[in-house]
Every structure is written in structure tokens, then in C-alpha cells.
Design an enzyme around this catalytic site. Structure first.
Site, PDB file in Angstrom:
ATOM      1  N   GLY A  13       0.807  -1.013  -0.220  1.00 27.89           N
ATOM      2  CA  GLY A  13       0.143  -0.104  -0.332  1.00 27.89           C
ATOM      3  C   GLY A  13       0.696   1.082   0.024  1.00 27.89           C
ATOM      4  O   GLY A  13       0.203   1.956   0.194  1.00 27.89           O
ATOM      5  N   ASN A 102      -6.037   2.367 -13.497  1.00 26.93           N
ATOM      6  CA  ASN A 102      -4.578   1.740 -13.029  1.00 26.93           C
ATOM      7  C   ASN A 102      -3.653   2.449 -13.094  1.00 26.93           C
ATOM      8  O   ASN A 102      -3.166   3.420 -13.851  1.00 26.93           O
ATOM      9  CB  ASN A 102      -4.493   0.337 -13.641  1.00 26.93           C
ATOM     10  N   HIS A 104       0.954   0.608 -13.756  1.00 24.96           N
ATOM     11  CA  HIS A 104       1.217  -0.397 -14.001  1.00 24.96           C
ATOM     12  C   HIS A 104       2.815  -0.429 -13.932  1.00 24.96           C
ATOM     13  O   HIS A 104       3.142   0.980 -14.440  1.00 24.96           O
ATOM     14  CB  HIS A 104       0.856  -1.418 -15.279  1.00 24.96           C
TER      15      HIS A 104
HETATM   16  N1  LIG Z   1     -10.058  -5.512 -16.569  1.00 27.82           N
HETATM   17  C1  LIG Z   1      -8.608  -5.408 -15.544  1.00 27.82           C
HETATM   18  N2  LIG Z   1      -8.562  -5.892 -14.260  1.00 27.82           N
HETATM   19  C2  LIG Z   1      -7.678  -5.423 -13.975  1.00 27.82           C
HETATM   20  C3  LIG Z   1      -6.111  -4.085 -14.949  1.00 27.82           C
HETATM   21  C4  LIG Z   1      -6.882  -4.316 -16.090  1.00 27.82           C
HETATM   22  O1  LIG Z   1      -5.835  -3.336 -16.435  1.00 27.82           O
HETATM   23  N3  LIG Z   1      -8.039  -4.450 -16.797  1.00 27.82           N
HETATM   24  N4  LIG Z   1      -4.753  -3.745 -14.248  1.00 27.82           N
HETATM   25  C5  LIG Z   1      -5.090  -5.351 -12.384  1.00 27.82           C
HETATM   26  C6  LIG Z   1      -3.037  -4.891 -12.365  1.00 27.82           C
HETATM   27  N5  LIG Z   1      -2.056  -5.265 -13.254  1.00 27.82           N
HETATM   28  C7  LIG Z   1      -1.109  -4.336 -14.431  1.00 27.82           C
HETATM   29  O2  LIG Z   1      -1.123  -3.357 -13.873  1.00 27.82           O
HETATM   30  C8  LIG Z   1      -2.103  -6.644 -13.173  1.00 27.82           C
HETATM   31  C9  LIG Z   1      -2.368  -7.306 -12.112  1.00 27.82           C
HETATM   32  C10 LIG Z   1      -2.583  -8.854 -11.940  1.00 27.82           C
HETATM   33  C11 LIG Z   1      -2.103  -9.614 -12.673  1.00 27.82           C
HETATM   34  C12 LIG Z   1      -2.025 -11.073 -12.567  1.00 27.82           C
HETATM   35  O3  LIG Z   1      -1.368 -11.756 -13.608  1.00 27.82           O
HETATM   36  N6  LIG Z   1      -2.823 -11.155 -11.966  1.00 27.82           N
HETATM   37  C13 LIG Z   1      -3.417 -12.918 -11.767  1.00 27.82           C
HETATM   38  C14 LIG Z   1      -3.515 -13.382 -10.302  1.00 27.82           C
HETATM   39  C15 LIG Z   1      -2.488 -13.219  -9.322  1.00 27.82           C
HETATM   40  C16 LIG Z   1      -3.271 -13.537  -8.041  1.00 27.82           C
HETATM   41  O4  LIG Z   1      -4.398 -13.611  -7.356  1.00 27.82           O
HETATM   42  O5  LIG Z   1      -2.093 -13.047  -6.556  1.00 27.82           O
HETATM   43  C17 LIG Z   1      -3.960 -13.750 -12.697  1.00 27.82           C
HETATM   44  O6  LIG Z   1      -4.754 -13.429 -13.429  1.00 27.82           O
HETATM   45  O7  LIG Z   1      -3.595 -15.047 -12.470  1.00 27.82           O
HETATM   46  C18 LIG Z   1      -2.451  -8.696 -14.470  1.00 27.82           C
HETATM   47  C19 LIG Z   1      -2.056  -7.951 -14.156  1.00 27.82           C
HETATM   48  C20 LIG Z   1      -5.458  -4.857 -11.743  1.00 27.82           C
HETATM   49  N7  LIG Z   1      -7.327  -5.371 -12.903  1.00 27.82           N
HETATM   50  N1  LIG Z   2       0.548  -5.147 -12.860  1.00 27.58           N
HETATM   51  C1  LIG Z   2       0.166  -4.607 -11.332  1.00 27.58           C
HETATM   52  C2  LIG Z   2       1.019  -4.417 -10.367  1.00 27.58           C
HETATM   53  O1  LIG Z   2       2.427  -4.788 -10.768  1.00 27.58           O
HETATM   54  N2  LIG Z   2       1.456  -3.004 -10.185  1.00 27.58           N
HETATM   55  C3  LIG Z   2       2.322  -2.583  -8.812  1.00 27.58           C
HETATM   56  O2  LIG Z   2       2.166  -2.957  -7.276  1.00 27.58           O
HETATM   57  C4  LIG Z   2       3.011  -2.525  -7.229  1.00 27.58           C
HETATM   58  C5  LIG Z   2       2.053  -2.391  -5.603  1.00 27.58           C
HETATM   59  O3  LIG Z   2       3.135  -1.083  -4.550  1.00 27.58           O
HETATM   60  P1  LIG Z   2       1.909  -0.531  -3.224  1.00 27.58           P
HETATM   61  O4  LIG Z   2       1.422  -1.697  -2.506  1.00 27.58           O
HETATM   62  O5  LIG Z   2       3.599  -0.607  -1.849  1.00 27.58           O
HETATM   63  O6  LIG Z   2       1.485   0.662  -3.447  1.00 27.58           O
HETATM   64  C6  LIG Z   2       3.167  -1.216  -7.497  1.00 27.58           C
HETATM   65  O7  LIG Z   2       4.539  -1.260  -8.457  1.00 27.58           O
HETATM   66  C7  LIG Z   2       2.194  -1.355  -8.474  1.00 27.58           C
HETATM   67  O8  LIG Z   2       3.100  -0.427  -9.584  1.00 27.58           O
END
Ligand SMILES: Nc1nc2c(c(=O)[nH]1)N[C@@H](CN(C=O)c1ccc(C(=O)N[C@@H](CCC(=O)O)C(=O)O)cc1)CN2
Ligand SMILES: NCC(=O)N[C@@H]1O[C@H](COP(=O)([O-])[O-])[C@@H](O)[C@H]1O
Length: 191
Positions: A13, A102, A104
Site C-alpha cells: 500500500g 490503474n 502499471h
Molecule cells: N479489467 C482489468 N482489471 C485489472 C487491470 C486491467 O487493466 N483491467 N489491471 C490490473 C493490475 N495489473 C497490472 O497493472 C495486473 C494485476 C494482476 C495480474 C495477474 O496476472 N493476476 C493474476 C492473479 C494474481 C493473484 O491472484 O495474486 C491472474 O490474473 O492470474 C495482471 C495484471 C488490476 N485489474
Molecule cells: N500489474 C500490477 C502491478 O504490478 N502493480 C504494482 O504493484 C505495486 C504495488 O505497490 P504498493 O502496494 O506499495 O503500492 C506497484 O509497484 C504497482 O505498480
């Protein structure tokens, strides 16, 4: 009435803390709610410390309606994803059109998609001997990391950088830019 923000997070967080701090005395918006899918995540300790309402995102209800009714009951106007690791389902996207963003930890469209989160991203960037990485702040659509990009910032990768040292550089960029970009985005949405 101030704009009410919900932050969804799954981890420590640090971004949520910076966003909370940024809007602490703002006339524009407030962080009104924190949602988290990991009961032991550090972000929930931040919610408690900051006296901000929080809730645990349970997979079954989340898959069903994305907590859309609950978020409307809480009068949430916009949703900020800050290290949230589940896909936002279509019902929630439909309920909050162009109102979910979001951050990334890479320069999209590269190094995004399923499996691309946290250290996995930095490991891939280092393995591929990239000379630069950075952050992308984007709208959320039904796919991972596919929505229109709002903002990007870069950092250099130097010899000897590791996934951990790169993560530190990325966090610095996130903490520097995300709160301000959110404010500019909200101002643009208020006109
Ligand atoms: N509809 C959308 N949902 C989310 C997005 C988005 O762009 N469209 N962004 C993500 C955040 N993210 C990258 O920025 C991201 C987060 C997680 C994953 C991923 O592969 N997650 C795994 C599960 C991981 C777990 O449960 O610990 C999975 O889906 O198998 C990819 C990208 C947030 N939501
Ligand atoms: N694809 C999603 C992803 O990787 N998000 C990343 O998780 C971290 C959360 O850090 P935080 O909990 O310290 O804010 C951040 O670096 C964010 O960009």
C-alpha cells in the site's frame, strides 16, 4: 460535496499511502474506501491508521457483481487500482465507465497482461536487458493493461541493476507522479 475515491490494492500500500496523503486536506476529493483481496495485506493497516473505511474483497461476490452495489451505497465516484491483482469484472467496468484507472510498473504496451505484476515485471525487463523502464497510468477496460494510457514516466536501467533496484526506481516514479496524475484526471472529469 467532495469526490469520493476508492482505492483497490493487494499489497503493502505504499501508493495508497501517497494518494491518501495527497488528498488529506484537499477540497477536491477524499479517499473514502479501501478494498483489498488479501486479509493480511499491509494496505489494510494503512486504512486502520488513517481511519479510512475498508473491506475485504471476497472472490465469489467479486466475480458476481464486482461489489458494484456496495460501492454505490458508499457513494464512490472513482476507483483507483494501486497494486490490485485481480481482474476488474465487466459489471464493475460498466458501472464505472472511464472512472477506473490503474498504475502499471512498466512502459505499456510492453510487459503487460496476465502474469505481469510486481517483481515478475521487473524480472522480465532485466532479463531482456532493457535500457529503460517506467510507469504507465491508464484507464481500465475488460483486458489487463489494455486501456488508454493517461500518463507515462521513464527511468534508466544501468549495469548492475537488479529486479529489486529497479523496483525501487519504479516506486519512486509512482510516488512522485500517481497522486498528481489522479488529481489532474479528476479535475478533467469535473469540467
Ligand atoms: N479489467 C482489468 N482489471 C485489472 C487491470 C486491467 O487493466 N483491467 N489491471 C490490473 C493490475 N495489473 C497490472 O497493472 C495486473 C494485476 C494482476 C495480474 C495477474 O496476472 N493476476 C493474476 C492473479 C494474481 C493473484 O491472484 O495474486 C491472474 O490474473 O492470474 C495482471 C495484471 C488490476 N485489474
Ligand atoms: N500489474 C500490477 C502491478 O504490478 N502493480 C504494482 O504493484 C505495486 C504495488 O505497490 P504498493 O502496494 O506499495 O503500492 C506497484 O509497484 C504497482 O505498480
Amino acid at each position: 460535496m467532495k469526490t469520493r475515491l476508492a482505492i483497490f490494492a493487494s499489497g503493502a500500500g505504499s501508493n495508497a499511502q501517497k494518494i491518501i496523503d495527497h488528498f488529506k486536506n484537499s477540497p477536491l476529493a477524499e479517499v473514502a474506501l479501501i478494498g483489498c483481496n488479501k486479509p493480511n495485506a499491509g494496505v489494510l493497516n494503512i486504512a486502520t491508521k488513517e481511519n479510512i473505511d475498508s473491506f475485504i474483497i471476497e472472490r465469489e461476490q467479486y466475480k458476481k457483481d464486482g461489489y458494484t452495489d456496495f460501492l454505490h451505497e458508499k457513494r464512490i465516484d472513482f476507483i483507483i487500482l494501486a497494486g490490485f491483482l485481480w481482474k476488474i469484472p465487466q459489471p464493475l467496468i460498466d458501472a464505472y465507465p472511464r472512472k477506473i484507472i490503474n498504475i502499471h510498473p512498466a512502459l505499456l504496451p510492453n510487459y503487460g497482461g496476465k502474469g505481469m505484476y510486481g517483481s515478475f515485471v521487473h524480472e522480465a525487463v532485466i532479463t531482456n536487458k532493457e535500457k529503460q523502464s517506467g510507469i504507465s497510468i491508464h484507464y481500465v477496460d475488460e483486458h489487463y493493461d489494455h486501456g488508454d494510457i493517461i500518463f507515462q514516466a521513464t527511468c534508466d536501467i544501468v549495469t548492475g541493476d537488479t529486479p529489486d533496484s529497479l523496483a525501487q526506481k519504479i516506486h519512486q516514479l509512482e510516488h512522485e507522479h500517481f497522486p498528481r496524475v489522479i488529481e489532474e484526471w479528476l479535475v478533467g472529469n469535473s469540467k
